[in-house]
Write an enzyme that holds these catalytic residues in place. Structure first.
Site, PDB file in Angstrom:
ATOM      1  N   CYS A  88       0.882  -1.429   0.157  1.00  0.00           N
ATOM      2  CA  CYS A  88       0.108  -0.225   0.224  1.00  0.00           C
ATOM      3  C   CYS A  88       0.920   1.198  -0.049  1.00  0.00           C
ATOM      4  O   CYS A  88       1.664   1.533  -1.201  1.00  0.00           O
ATOM      5  CB  CYS A  88      -1.239  -0.091   1.107  1.00  0.00           C
ATOM      6  N   HIS A 196      -3.743  -5.099  -0.436  1.00  0.00           N
ATOM      7  CA  HIS A 196      -3.165  -5.624   0.936  1.00  0.00           C
ATOM      8  C   HIS A 196      -3.306  -6.821   0.790  1.00  0.00           C
ATOM      9  O   HIS A 196      -4.213  -7.711   0.927  1.00  0.00           O
ATOM     10  CB  HIS A 196      -4.048  -5.298   1.955  1.00  0.00           C
ATOM     11  N   GLU A 198      -2.348  -9.174   3.174  1.00  0.00           N
ATOM     12  CA  GLU A 198      -2.717  -9.517   4.390  1.00  0.00           C
ATOM     13  C   GLU A 198      -4.009  -9.788   4.484  1.00  0.00           C
ATOM     14  O   GLU A 198      -4.693 -10.261   5.543  1.00  0.00           O
ATOM     15  CB  GLU A 198      -1.907  -8.839   5.619  1.00  0.00           C
TER      16      GLU A 198
END
Length: 216
Positions: A88, A196, A198
């Site tokens: 990001c 992202h 994650e």
């Protein structure tokens, strides 16, 4: 193997650490994940991850304010060639400049400026928030084995700005949000994702596992 997630006061540190630990576990890779602002831990780590959320300038200034952190990052990534993943705003900081509110110098690792998304269709709102498929622009080891394109896996985005790369060769994948936005860049031992990993479930875990195995 050890991975250092760089803590400079901005980023989804806990979720990034948990996702890397799960990717390592699922892949059978013995990996120690450290969340750290200690330059010495960066120097000892095998791989470096730079998350980031919020404004470009705030993230830049926060990182530069930690004594010795930028110097260690530059040395380990550029001079020693350690595998690096920016996430990001961590990806955006790789650019030459950020144009959010004011002009802020970036790392200069990827030629280009970070610009506000400007959808041609007003029905597309900014920030761009949600799930998108990725369009592959060129092959890269971190996307190996991941179904992409229409009908492929989705990645999770939350951003108002993207890295407008000068060189097409630096762009690995794009997404669409009323315009083409840069989703992933790479050069040598450097990779950045605007989305992202994650938070991107199957796609994200597969990408992180590929990052752990990557030998640039």
């Amino acid at each position: 193997m050890s991975v250092a997630i760089i803590d400079y006061g901005s980023g989804n540190l806990h979720s990034a650490a948990k996702a890397l630990e799960r990717a390592a576990r699922d892949s059978g890779l013995a990996t120690a994940v450290h969340v750290t602002s200690d330059p010495e831990v960066l120097r000892k780590a095998d791989r470096l991850v730079l998350p980031g959320v919020g404004a470009f300038k705030d993230c830049h200034d926060g990182l530069m304010a930690v004594p010795g952190l930028w110097q260690a990052l530059q040395e380990e990534v550029i001079h020693c060639g350690k595998p690096f993943l920016g996430i990001c705003v961590g990806m955006q900081l790789m650019a030459r400049r950020g144009l959010e509110h004011d002009v802020t110098e970036g790392f200069g690792w990827i030629s280009g400026d970070v610009k506000r998304i400007a959808p041609r269709d007003p029905s597309f709102k900014v920030p761009h928030m949600g799930w998108n498929t990725l369009t592959l622009r060129r092959p890269h080891a971190l996307l190996e084995g991941i179904p992409l394109g229409e009908g492929g896996l989705h990645a999770y985005f939350v951003h108002s700005y993207h890295l407008d790369a000068e060189h097409a060769a630096d762009i690995v994948a794009t997404a669409s949000h009323g315009q083409t936005v840069t989703a992933m860049v790479a050069r040598d031992n450097l990779v950045g994702t605007q989305f992202h990993p994650e938070k991107s479930q199957l796609l994200g875990l597969a990408l992180l596992a590929n990052f752990l195995r990557w030998r640039p």
